[in-house]
Design an enzyme around this catalytic site. Structure first.
Site, PDB file in Angstrom:
ATOM      1  N   ASP A  92       0.827  -1.206   0.000  1.00 40.99           N
ATOM      2  CA  ASP A  92       0.000   0.000   0.000  1.00 40.99           C
ATOM      3  C   ASP A  92       0.863   1.260   0.000  1.00 40.99           C
ATOM      4  O   ASP A  92       0.541   2.252  -0.651  1.00 40.99           O
ATOM      5  CB  ASP A  92      -0.883   0.050   1.249  1.00 40.99           C
ATOM      6  CG  ASP A  92      -1.661  -1.221   1.491  1.00 40.99           C
ATOM      7  OD1 ASP A  92      -1.427  -2.211   0.775  1.00 40.99           O
ATOM      8  OD2 ASP A  92      -2.499  -1.230   2.408  1.00 40.99           O
TER       9      ASP A  92
ATOM     10  N   GLU B 179      -7.707  -9.612  -3.960  1.00 40.42           N
ATOM     11  CA  GLU B 179      -7.514 -10.812  -3.132  1.00 40.42           C
ATOM     12  C   GLU B 179      -8.723 -11.741  -3.145  1.00 40.42           C
ATOM     13  O   GLU B 179      -8.738 -12.748  -2.433  1.00 40.42           O
ATOM     14  CB  GLU B 179      -7.177 -10.382  -1.704  1.00 40.42           C
ATOM     15  CG  GLU B 179      -5.831  -9.687  -1.612  1.00 40.42           C
ATOM     16  CD  GLU B 179      -5.738  -8.776  -0.401  1.00 40.42           C
ATOM     17  OE1 GLU B 179      -6.515  -8.966   0.554  1.00 40.42           O
ATOM     18  OE2 GLU B 179      -4.884  -7.864  -0.418  1.00 40.42           O
TER      19      GLU B 179
ATOM     20  N   LYS C 100     -12.411  -7.783  -4.756  1.00 33.70           N
ATOM     21  CA  LYS C 100     -12.302  -7.076  -3.471  1.00 33.70           C
ATOM     22  C   LYS C 100     -11.913  -5.631  -3.724  1.00 33.70           C
ATOM     23  O   LYS C 100     -12.351  -4.712  -3.032  1.00 33.70           O
ATOM     24  CB  LYS C 100     -11.275  -7.754  -2.574  1.00 33.70           C
ATOM     25  CG  LYS C 100     -11.131  -7.100  -1.196  1.00 33.70           C
ATOM     26  CD  LYS C 100     -10.053  -7.768  -0.356  1.00 33.70           C
ATOM     27  CE  LYS C 100      -9.927  -7.084   0.998  1.00 33.70           C
ATOM     28  NZ  LYS C 100      -8.786  -7.616   1.787  1.00 33.70           N
ATOM     29  N   GLN C 101     -11.033  -5.431  -4.683  1.00 32.79           N
ATOM     30  CA  GLN C 101     -10.568  -4.082  -4.993  1.00 32.79           C
ATOM     31  C   GLN C 101     -10.160  -4.011  -6.457  1.00 32.79           C
ATOM     32  O   GLN C 101      -9.952  -5.035  -7.110  1.00 32.79           O
ATOM     33  CB  GLN C 101      -9.389  -3.702  -4.110  1.00 32.79           C
ATOM     34  CG  GLN C 101      -8.145  -4.549  -4.318  1.00 32.79           C
ATOM     35  CD  GLN C 101      -7.181  -4.457  -3.152  1.00 32.79           C
ATOM     36  OE1 GLN C 101      -7.490  -4.833  -2.047  1.00 32.79           O
ATOM     37  NE2 GLN C 101      -5.998  -3.944  -3.418  1.00 32.79           N
TER      38      GLN C 101
END
Length: 841
Positions: free
Chosen positions: A374, A508, A620-621
């Site tokens: 991140d 993920e 998820k993203q």
């Protein structure tokens, strides 16, 4: 999303006008103070009713063996978890021996504020005691940015209407091992339910007492962590300012130190107690030496004076805001939230000084205090463009991790280095390899951040001295992890493609796949960057190049091999759907019908087994969308629009990393209202507790992404190929947007309005840039104005899979969407009108 009666809008302060135990965990996070090394959660100074009495020091951790249900070669073996350092925040007040306890006290006035101009947390309470005493209590808490080992806390007490005995009890408490003994009140909600995002629970005693003592008004505690061997010391000194008579008493034990001041207070005569606290940690230096360091820190602070410390804090933040502030005209609520996010970035990174940036900063124990990728993707851009030194320090953390990363690569049968997915000490700490170790893309993410830093700063000295080691070793991993494939079975470089199998991308909810688009695109960048860096070194500085070749045992043919692999990298594409598949088989899966998934089943990771999730097209993203942003110069406008419209309806937003990237791409391709919606989601993720886990700490990467969404999303800034360019997308309701960039040492102030983009240079060398393809140059002290014809394409609404109509996969099958249920899965054909959904769906 926010109760504005309780949390009123103020562009420079976060204000709380009433106390509420129900969301104590969230407000502890929101009102935390820190500096990148030391962090104090916003616990009340009484030390009671906390969700988490948190004091955290960057990198200070305990280790423990990871117990796998079934062991296999190469699994992570040693876990790491941040330690709750001894708590110095407690400064309890008693009047007539009645304690101030906010849950039952007759509080007539209450206000707490985090002032982002001077970096001070303040609290004002007016309390009427059971005997009718009218008491005003003020509190201040500061963690110094200038002196990273120092915190200053002040309590002011005045009994307005009577004489009364007042006691102020200042304490140091080892809550890691003794919170139940010394007044901690763990919130039952912390222990309930499953959530993999929470910290590891350490069951054995963690902090072993070393030296502890008191000398007059000074108290010291020190410890050694049982397994990691790390040491910590905390020393507190006290100043008492009052015209009232007072006495002091002390108590010292291995897990608690008290300095208690008993005051015979006269009506209207104030009492001020100031506690100066110093923390020092080490990977193995004896605790006694750390105690001595704390003493020197406090001696220096006392010699300087508390007022001078506050003055220097304000000056430090004045400079920070001058080079970092982003101004949104006409929207005070967004301005407040933006500054809160930027302030959190300062609190998470400023004095990390070569350590990493934990996912929660030093505001909570979420994710066990680990460092993730991140930082490189979401935080480093802000640092590189506002305070390059902080970016360099963060990159040096990765450089210092190279020995461990080389060992990890060797363990996984690869060359070069493999950075860990989550870590504190450089070793992989993720026990779940499918969504952890398999995220090889972190290698490319680190190299991308390195390249972005060098582009913004021109710091070739760092690149050639240390950064090149990162570039080379990460490229070597891709060269062995990937492989060549040819249709005729003969790999000769003609018509061959380079593939990477068995990896997990940023999403993920899809793990261990072949040819993940994000991974392949970023690996391609990594390989090219490494080859280009090595060649530039040979041309610019032959001696530095020779030293690098010797140090890394670089073979002459390696750069060419990296470039060949990059040029032949397989980039998946579906002609039938006109999009880039997330991976080789992603489009073969059924689509998860998010529109008809009950809210009480979100986030998915808390309600469905991973195998259930892995069988579906659900994210998820943002994964492909993130690649479209980071490597946007390699995708056409048509590709970006098609990919965004396909993947946006599949993205759950279960990760706080997602909304900022979706905002950027939505703005670029034309979904401008949707971009603003995603931006608001990201900017209020903690302030509005949108993911219901802000109590575990600030989402630091999301805060960094807010800056990127403003500057790159709405401001349209890109730096592809090291060239600065702008293509703004100013929201219709915003009169203007202003931000600061530092480009090769020149400070640029960029202002975007509906009709023009202005760039003002304040100092440094001339800077070249382009606005929608037109070139400009701005010199020091000059301002350049570029006219704008609109703010790009505008598309109403948001993408929906229904718009795909009768779209088919490569094998001719129709796309369909469903929700997994216990009893059945009811298919819904995408594009069909008026389809009835089953009750379970």
């Amino acid at each position: 999303m926010i109760d504005r009666d309780r949390f009123p809008v103020d562009e420079w302060r976060l204000i709380e006008s009433s106390f509420d135990l129900d969301d104590a965990g969230v407000t502890e996070t929101l009102f935390a103070v820190g500096n990148g090394y030391l962090g104090l959660r916003g616990n009340q100074s009484e030390g009671r009713f906390a969700h988490e009495d948190g004091t955290f020091i960057n990198g200070f951790h305990e280790t423990f063996p990871i117990r796998h249900a079934e062991q296999a070669y190469g699994f992570a073996e040693v876990g790491q978890a941040i330690i709750n350092a001894p708590d110095a925040k407690v400064m309890r007040v008693y009047v007539d021996d009645e304690p101030l306890s906010l849950d039952v006290a007759d509080v007539r006035e209450y206000e707490r504020e985090l002032d982002m101009r001077d970096g001070v947390l303040r609290r004002h309470v007016r309390w009427t005691t059971p005997s009718g005493k009218d008491v005003v209590i003020g509190m201040e808490r500061l963690v110094s940015f200038e002196e990273k080992h120092l915190a200053v806390m002040t309590i002011d007490v005045t009994v307005l209407n009577a004489d009364a005995p007042v006691t102020v009890s200042c304490q140091l408490i080892n809550r890691q091992d003794g919170e139940d003994v010394y007044g901690g009140t763990p919130n039952p909600s912390r222990r309930a339910g499953f959530d993999p995002r929470k910290t590891e629970k350490l069951h054995e005693r963690v902090l072993q007492p070393q030296e502890f003592w008191q000398d007059k008004l000074r108290s010291a505690l020190s410890y050694r962590a049982t397994d990691s061997g790390m040491t910590v010391a905390v020393v507190a000194d006290h100043l008492v300012e009052t015209e009232n008579e007072y006495t002091s008493r002390t108590l010292i034990e291995p897990d608690i130190a008290k300095n208690v001041f008993r005051v015979q207070a006269k009506a209207g005569v104030p009492i001020r107690v100031t506690k100066l606290v110093s923390y020092h940690t080490s990977r193995g230096v004896p605790a006694r030496e750390l105690v001595d360091r704390c003493r020197r820190t406090l001696d220096r602070a006392l010699g300087e004076g508390v007022d001078a410390i506050r003055t220097r804090q304000r000056a430090w933040l004045d400079a920070f805001w001058e080079r970092s502030d982003v101004r949104i005209a006409g929207h005070a609520d967004l301005q407040q939230a933006t500054r809160w996010c930027l302030f959190q970035l300062a609190q998470a990174t400023a004095r990390a000084d070569g350590l990493g940036v934990p996912a929660k900063g030093m505001t909570g124990s979420g994710y066990s205090g680990h460092y993730f990728w991140d930082t490189e993707i979401y935080v480093l851009p802000f640092l590189a463009y506002t305070t390059p030194l902080w970016a360099r320090n963060a990159l040096r953390m990765r450089y210092l991790m190279l020995p461990a990363a080389r060992r990890r690569a060797f363990q996984l049968n690869e060359a070069g280095a493999l950075f860990p997915w989550r870590t504190i000490n450089g070793e992989e700490a993720s026990a779940y390899y499918a969504a952890g170790t398999a995220q090889y893309h972190i290698n490319a993410d680190v190299s991308y951040a390195l390249a972005k830093y060098v582009r913004a700063t021109g710091d070739d000295e760092f690149l050639f001295r240390e950064g090149v080691d990162i570039a080379v070793e990460t490229a070597r991993l891709w060269a062995t992890l990937g492989f060549w494939r040819s249709s005729d079975g003969v790999v000769d470089g003609e018509g061959d493609t380079f593939h990477i199998h068995g990896v997990t991308g940023p999403d993920e909810y899809t793990t261990v796949v072949n040819d993940n688009l994000f991974t392949n695109v970023m690996a391609r960048f990594n390989l090219r960057f490494a080859a280009r860096t090595v060649r530039e070194m040979a041309e610019v500085d032959g001696e530095v190049y020779r030293q690098m070749v010797d140090r890394l045992a670089l073979e002459p043919g390696e750069p060419e091999a990296w470039e060949r692999a990059a040029e032949a990298m397989h980039i998946p594409f579906s002609p039938s759907l006109g999009i880039h598949p997330q991976d080789h088989v992603f489009l073969e899966r059924e689509i998860w019908d998010l529109e008809n998934t009950p809210p009480d089943k979100r986030p998915l990771l808390l309600h469905f087994h991973p195998l259930v999730i892995y069988r579906y097209q659900v994210l998820k993203q943002a994964d492909v969308v993130l690649a479209l942003f980071l490597q946007g110069n390699h995708f056409s406008d048509e590709d970006k629009l098609a990919d965004f419209e396909y993947y946006d309806p599949l993205t759950t937003g279960d990760s706080t990393l997602s909304a900022v990237v979706q905002a950027i791409l939505a703005a670029e391709v034309g979904y401008q209202d949707l971009a603003l919606e995603y931006f608001r989601e990201s900017i209020f993720v903690d302030l509005g507790d949108l993911h219901h886990n802000a109590a575990d700490g600030v989402h630091v990467a999301s805060a960094g992404g807010v800056w990127t969404a403003l500057v790159s999303g709405f401001g349209g800034m890109r730096d592809h190929f090291g060239e600065l360019s702008f293509d703004p997308r100013l929201p219709a309701a915003w009169p203007s947007l202003e931000f600061v960039l530092h480009w090769h040492g020149t400070r640029l102030v960029v202002t975007v309005t509906r009709d023009e983009l202005r760039v003002r240079a304040t100092e440094g060398d001339p800077v070249g840039f382009s606005v929608r393809g037109v070139g400009y140059v701005v010199g020091p002290g000059e301002e350049v104005v570029a006219p704008l014809d609109g703010q790009g394409p505008v598309i109403a609404g948001r993408p929906s899979l229904r718009e795909l109509g009768d779209a088919r996969r490569e094998d001719g099958s129709l796309l369909s969407a469903s929700v997994p249920t216990v009893t059945s899965t009811i298919p819904i054909i995408v594009g069909a009108a008026d389809v009835e959904h089953g009750a379970d769906a």
